[in-house]
Design a protein around this motif. Structure first.
Motif, PDB file in Angstrom:
ATOM      1  N   VAL A 214       4.779  -6.485  -8.474  1.00 23.45           N
ATOM      2  CA  VAL A 214       6.152  -6.115  -8.837  1.00 23.45           C
ATOM      3  C   VAL A 214       6.610  -4.896  -8.040  1.00 23.45           C
ATOM      4  CG1 VAL A 214       7.612  -5.218 -10.702  1.00 23.45           C
ATOM      5  CG2 VAL A 214       6.064  -7.139 -11.131  1.00 23.45           C
ATOM      6  N   ALA A 215       5.740  -3.887  -7.940  1.00 26.96           N
ATOM      7  CA  ALA A 215       6.089  -2.679  -7.184  1.00 26.96           C
ATOM      8  C   ALA A 215       6.380  -3.014  -5.726  1.00 26.96           C
ATOM      9  CB  ALA A 215       4.958  -1.652  -7.267  1.00 26.96           C
ATOM     10  N   GLY A 216       5.559  -3.877  -5.125  1.00 30.61           N
ATOM     11  CA  GLY A 216       5.778  -4.267  -3.735  1.00 30.61           C
ATOM     12  C   GLY A 216       7.082  -5.008  -3.538  1.00 30.61           C
ATOM     13  N   VAL A 217       7.394  -5.938  -4.452  1.00 29.55           N
ATOM     14  CA  VAL A 217       8.635  -6.703  -4.352  1.00 29.55           C
ATOM     15  C   VAL A 217       9.853  -5.796  -4.494  1.00 29.55           C
ATOM     16  CG1 VAL A 217      10.048  -8.461  -5.492  1.00 29.55           C
ATOM     17  CG2 VAL A 217       7.608  -8.881  -5.102  1.00 29.55           C
ATOM     18  N   LEU A 218       9.801  -4.870  -5.450  1.00 33.21           N
ATOM     19  CA  LEU A 218      10.922  -3.947  -5.658  1.00 33.21           C
ATOM     20  C   LEU A 218      11.152  -3.063  -4.433  1.00 33.21           C
ATOM     21  CD1 LEU A 218      10.385  -2.850  -9.384  1.00 33.21           C
ATOM     22  CD2 LEU A 218      12.168  -4.348  -8.472  1.00 33.21           C
ATOM     23  N   LEU A 219      10.068  -2.608  -3.789  1.00 27.28           N
ATOM     24  CA  LEU A 219      10.215  -1.786  -2.582  1.00 27.28           C
ATOM     25  C   LEU A 219      10.842  -2.587  -1.444  1.00 27.28           C
ATOM     26  CD1 LEU A 219       6.913   0.306  -2.527  1.00 27.28           C
ATOM     27  CD2 LEU A 219       9.242   1.204  -2.614  1.00 27.28           C
ATOM     28  N   VAL A 220      10.423  -3.847  -1.310  1.00 26.96           N
ATOM     29  CA  VAL A 220      11.000  -4.700  -0.260  1.00 26.96           C
ATOM     30  C   VAL A 220      12.493  -4.910  -0.510  1.00 26.96           C
ATOM     31  CG1 VAL A 220      11.020  -7.038   0.689  1.00 26.96           C
ATOM     32  CG2 VAL A 220       8.844  -5.858   0.324  1.00 26.96           C
TER      33      VAL A 220
ATOM     34  N   GLN B   4     -10.088  -1.390   1.824  1.00 25.33           N
ATOM     35  CA  GLN B   4     -10.093   0.038   2.134  1.00 25.33           C
ATOM     36  C   GLN B   4     -10.178   0.275   3.638  1.00 25.33           C
ATOM     37  OE1 GLN B   4     -12.588   2.701  -0.061  1.00 25.33           O
ATOM     38  NE2 GLN B   4     -12.236   1.661  -2.018  1.00 25.33           N
ATOM     39  N   ARG B   5     -10.948  -0.545   4.322  1.00 21.39           N
ATOM     40  CA  ARG B   5     -11.034  -0.408   5.786  1.00 21.39           C
ATOM     41  C   ARG B   5      -9.675  -0.687   6.437  1.00 21.39           C
ATOM     42  NH1 ARG B   5     -16.425  -2.241   9.013  1.00 21.39           N
ATOM     43  NH2 ARG B   5     -17.805  -0.634   8.200  1.00 21.39           N
ATOM     44  N   ALA B   6      -9.013  -1.747   5.978  1.00 21.20           N
ATOM     45  CA  ALA B   6      -7.683  -2.079   6.520  1.00 21.20           C
ATOM     46  C   ALA B   6      -6.699  -0.957   6.244  1.00 21.20           C
ATOM     47  CB  ALA B   6      -7.191  -3.385   5.911  1.00 21.20           C
ATOM     48  N   ASN B   7      -6.759  -0.396   5.038  1.00 20.40           N
ATOM     49  CA  ASN B   7      -5.880   0.717   4.681  1.00 20.40           C
ATOM     50  C   ASN B   7      -6.137   1.925   5.571  1.00 20.40           C
ATOM     51  OD1 ASN B   7      -4.058   2.249   2.692  1.00 20.40           O
ATOM     52  ND2 ASN B   7      -5.958   3.429   2.591  1.00 20.40           N
ATOM     53  N   LEU B   8      -7.400   2.220   5.827  1.00 20.16           N
ATOM     54  CA  LEU B   8      -7.752   3.371   6.662  1.00 20.16           C
ATOM     55  C   LEU B   8      -7.222   3.198   8.082  1.00 20.16           C
ATOM     56  CD1 LEU B   8      -9.266   6.023   7.113  1.00 20.16           C
ATOM     57  CD2 LEU B   8     -11.335   4.692   7.582  1.00 20.16           C
ATOM     58  N   VAL B   9      -7.409   2.012   8.664  1.00 22.17           N
ATOM     59  CA  VAL B   9      -6.918   1.758  10.021  1.00 22.17           C
ATOM     60  C   VAL B   9      -5.406   1.905  10.083  1.00 22.17           C
ATOM     61  CG1 VAL B   9      -6.656  -0.011  11.808  1.00 22.17           C
ATOM     62  CG2 VAL B   9      -8.867   0.298  10.668  1.00 22.17           C
ATOM     63  N   PHE B  10      -4.722   1.345   9.093  1.00 25.86           N
ATOM     64  CA  PHE B  10      -3.261   1.380   9.065  1.00 25.86           C
ATOM     65  C   PHE B  10      -2.752   2.809   8.933  1.00 25.86           C
ATOM     66  CE2 PHE B  10       0.853   0.882   6.850  1.00 25.86           C
ATOM     67  CZ  PHE B  10       1.501   0.114   7.803  1.00 25.86           C
ATOM     68  N   VAL B  11      -3.334   3.567   8.009  1.00 18.05           N
ATOM     69  CA  VAL B  11      -2.883   4.947   7.772  1.00 18.05           C
ATOM     70  C   VAL B  11      -3.151   5.825   8.997  1.00 18.05           C
ATOM     71  CG1 VAL B  11      -3.301   7.041   6.410  1.00 18.05           C
ATOM     72  CG2 VAL B  11      -3.047   4.834   5.270  1.00 18.05           C
ATOM     73  N   LEU B  12      -4.314   5.676   9.612  1.00 15.18           N
ATOM     74  CA  LEU B  12      -4.612   6.461  10.813  1.00 15.18           C
ATOM     75  C   LEU B  12      -3.649   6.126  11.949  1.00 15.18           C
ATOM     76  CD1 LEU B  12      -8.521   6.588  11.025  1.00 15.18           C
ATOM     77  CD2 LEU B  12      -6.948   8.491  10.652  1.00 15.18           C
ATOM     78  N   ALA B  13      -3.332   4.833  12.104  1.00 14.93           N
ATOM     79  CA  ALA B  13      -2.371   4.435  13.137  1.00 14.93           C
ATOM     80  C   ALA B  13      -1.002   5.066  12.874  1.00 14.93           C
ATOM     81  CB  ALA B  13      -2.248   2.912  13.182  1.00 14.93           C
ATOM     82  N   LEU B  14      -0.575   5.082  11.610  1.00 14.48           N
ATOM     83  CA  LEU B  14       0.691   5.720  11.243  1.00 14.48           C
ATOM     84  C   LEU B  14       0.684   7.208  11.582  1.00 14.48           C
ATOM     85  CD1 LEU B  14       1.614   4.230   7.740  1.00 14.48           C
ATOM     86  CD2 LEU B  14       2.980   4.087   9.815  1.00 14.48           C
TER      87      LEU B  14
ATOM     88  N   GLY C  43       6.112   3.337   7.253  1.00 16.82           N
ATOM     89  CA  GLY C  43       5.142   4.213   6.606  1.00 16.82           C
ATOM     90  C   GLY C  43       5.562   4.755   5.265  1.00 16.82           C
ATOM     91  N   VAL C  44       6.832   5.125   5.118  1.00 11.84           N
ATOM     92  CA  VAL C  44       7.276   5.722   3.857  1.00 11.84           C
ATOM     93  C   VAL C  44       7.209   4.717   2.706  1.00 11.84           C
ATOM     94  CG1 VAL C  44       9.251   6.748   2.652  1.00 11.84           C
ATOM     95  CG2 VAL C  44       8.635   7.535   4.944  1.00 11.84           C
ATOM     96  N   PRO C  45       7.737   3.480   2.869  1.00 11.37           N
ATOM     97  CA  PRO C  45       7.560   2.509   1.777  1.00 11.37           C
ATOM     98  C   PRO C  45       6.087   2.211   1.486  1.00 11.37           C
ATOM     99  CG  PRO C  45       9.276   1.764   3.274  1.00 11.37           C
ATOM    100  CD  PRO C  45       8.609   2.942   3.928  1.00 11.37           C
ATOM    101  N   TYR C  46       5.265   2.156   2.550  1.00 13.18           N
ATOM    102  CA  TYR C  46       3.835   1.907   2.327  1.00 13.18           C
ATOM    103  C   TYR C  46       3.198   3.052   1.541  1.00 13.18           C
ATOM    104  CZ  TYR C  46      -1.071   0.869   3.121  1.00 13.18           C
ATOM    105  OH  TYR C  46      -2.393   0.608   2.926  1.00 13.18           O
ATOM    106  N   ALA C  47       3.575   4.289   1.880  1.00 10.29           N
ATOM    107  CA  ALA C  47       3.039   5.451   1.150  1.00 10.29           C
ATOM    108  C   ALA C  47       3.456   5.408  -0.318  1.00 10.29           C
ATOM    109  CB  ALA C  47       3.524   6.741   1.811  1.00 10.29           C
ATOM    110  N   LEU C  48       4.702   5.000  -0.576  1.00  8.72           N
ATOM    111  CA  LEU C  48       5.163   4.866  -1.962  1.00  8.72           C
ATOM    112  C   LEU C  48       4.354   3.798  -2.698  1.00  8.72           C
ATOM    113  CD1 LEU C  48       9.047   5.063  -1.549  1.00  8.72           C
ATOM    114  CD2 LEU C  48       7.593   6.695  -2.761  1.00  8.72           C
ATOM    115  N   TYR C  49       4.168   2.661  -2.031  1.00  5.64           N
ATOM    116  CA  TYR C  49       3.381   1.583  -2.643  1.00  5.64           C
ATOM    117  C   TYR C  49       1.950   2.039  -2.892  1.00  5.64           C
ATOM    118  CZ  TYR C  49       0.899  -2.788  -3.263  1.00  5.64           C
ATOM    119  OH  TYR C  49       0.088  -3.782  -3.767  1.00  5.64           O
ATOM    120  N   HIS C  50       1.388   2.734  -1.920  1.00  2.00           N
ATOM    121  CA  HIS C  50       0.011   3.237  -2.063  1.00  2.00           C
ATOM    122  C   HIS C  50      -0.084   4.206  -3.238  1.00  2.00           C
ATOM    123  CE1 HIS C  50      -4.048   4.177  -0.723  1.00  2.00           C
ATOM    124  NE2 HIS C  50      -3.758   5.466  -0.779  1.00  2.00           N
TER     125      HIS C  50
END
Length: 436
Positions: free
Chosen positions: A206-212, A88-98, A134-141
């Motif tokens: 599976v969701a991550g692989v399909l997005l990639v 969750q901490r890593a996610n927060l840092v990443f999202v704030l940076a985005l 960011g958009v693929p990450y948001a979809l994955y999230h």
């Protein structure tokens, strides 16, 4: 004031959830409007709606900045709450940076007319890069946090709790006896129960692989073009050129030597119609209206006119620039002087060969030293996708004034509003805001 008090009276968790929900909706709307605005093929169909969408995108960006400001006083407490949750901490840092990166680059692009083109170019690259990531990450999230996947996770957890507790470690003799009694089927079942991959984690994978797979190839093409400093993309346009203009123009010495050193940057292909193709068998160029000597040229006649070479930059109103282009062509003021502009003429109107796009300059603007009816770029014929065989170049104005596929010039008395001007763009398109 009551709204502010109500917000402050809410519990920390409720305020956090509200910010998270609003941010999700705003990012979704920013994504949709941003993608639509970036599709060059629909620019013509959108028309004036494109300007409205652009304003909506800006307002949504401002709203996103407001949410970041509302969250800022809560960061410390939120960080403390999730101190034991590394993911969750890593996610927060990443999202704030985005979000901060999107906001900062977006503000620069919003205020592009007051900032140097080089800064706008960098901001556009950052904005696009963060969107690709960011958009693929948001979809994955969104998928990984969906109710259905959470339900799968709860089922996995319930199954784990329902499993019988491990038996006490048997003595060597008992273990030997147990091994003999355990059937092959029971061994298989035991191995499956000890599998480290749960249904929920498998579905996330599976969701991550399909997005990639879905985004990867397009991202590769974008990043390849973004880091191409110029030349290879233009060469591709030349190789796939649909124009059939014979004979090709013979470059002047400075043009053949590419005195500007070669264009730095990449053109983005925008058009309001299907990209037209031209043949020297039927191509014509005309100058008419309020002139003493109206004229028409075929391709061979047009190439016989005296040309010059200049080096200038090319700036698009969407934020990107291409630097040090070596253009060869006929100075516009040379064409106007030869035609003999009448005293009633106040404006110069330009017609594109796509039979849709027009634009205009005042007569004073049109007599600028660097405005050119160009036939070559960097020592090569201008390819079809970049507006060839002939296009207007107005270096000190944004590129919607530099009419592609130019085929006619008309001197007129009354002001003409061009294709994008009637749809909300500024009629005075100076790159240097001080001239506006």
């Amino acid at each position: 004031m009551d709204t502010k008090r109500g917000w402050l009276k809410q519990s920390f968790g409720k305020r956090l959830n509200s910010i998270h929900s609003w941010n999700a909706w705003i990012v979704l709307l920013l994504t949709v409007t941003g993608i639509v605005l970036s599709i060059g093929a629909v620019r013509g169909e959108l028309g004036s709606l494109r300007v409205t969408l652009k304003q909506l995108h800006i307002y949504l960006g401002v709203a996103s900045i407001v949410l970041i400001a509302l969250y800022a006083p809560m960061i410390r407490k939120h960080w403390h709450q999730i101190r034991a949750r590394r993911n969750q901490r890593a996610n927060l840092v990443f999202v704030l940076a985005l979000l901060v990166g999107w906001a900062a680059s977006g503000v620069i692009l919003w205020q592009f007319r007051h900032l140097p083109p080089a800064l706008n170019n960098t901001a556009l690259f950052v904005h696009d890069l963060l969107t690709w990531v960011g958009v693929p990450y948001a979809l994955y999230h969104a998928i990984s946090r969906s109710r259905w996947l959470k339900r799968q996770q709860r089922l996995d957890q319930a199954a784990a709790k329902a499993a019988p507790p491990p038996a006490a470690k048997p003595t060597p003799a008992a273990a030997e006896d147990a091994t003999e009694k355990r059937s092959a089927a029971q061994a298989v079942i035991a191995a499956l129960k000890e599998s480290p991959i749960t249904r929920a984690s498998f579905l996330r994978l599976v969701a991550g692989v399909l997005l990639v797979i879905a985004v990867g190839p397009a991202f590769y093409r974008w990043i390849k073009g973004a880091f191409d400093t110029g030349g290879s993309t233009t060469a591709e346009y030349i190789a796939s050129d649909g124009n059939k203009m014979l004979p090709p123009p013979a470059p002047l010495p400075d043009s053949a030597a590419v005195v500007g050193g070669g264009a730095k940057g990449n053109f983005r292909i925008y058009t309001v119609t299907e990209i037209p193709a031209f043949s020297s068998d039927s191509w014509k160029f005309a100058i008419s209206g309020l002139v003493d000597q109206p004229n028409t040229w075929n391709w061979e006649e047009f190439l016989k006119m005296k040309r010059t070479v200049q080096v200038s930059d090319f700036h698009c109103v969407t934020g990107w620039s291409v630097y040090k282009c070596t253009w060869e062509g006929i100075p516009l003021k040379q064409l106007l002087a030869a035609a003999g502009v009448q005293s009633k003429a106040k404006f110069v109107k330009f017609y594109s060969g796509d039979k849709v796009y027009t634009d205009a300059l005042s007569l004073d603007q049109a007599n600028g030293d660097d405005i050119m009816v160009a036939v070559m770029m960097d020592g090569k014929p201008i390819p079809q996708k970049l507006g060839g065989p002939v296009r207007l170049i107005v270096p000190q104005m944004y590129a919607y004034k530099s009419v592609k596929w130019l085929q006619a010039i008309e001197l007129i008395e009354k002001e003409h509003m061009g294709y994008w001007e009637v749809r909300g763009y500024d009629n005075d398109a100076w790159v240097d805001a001080s001239k506006a």
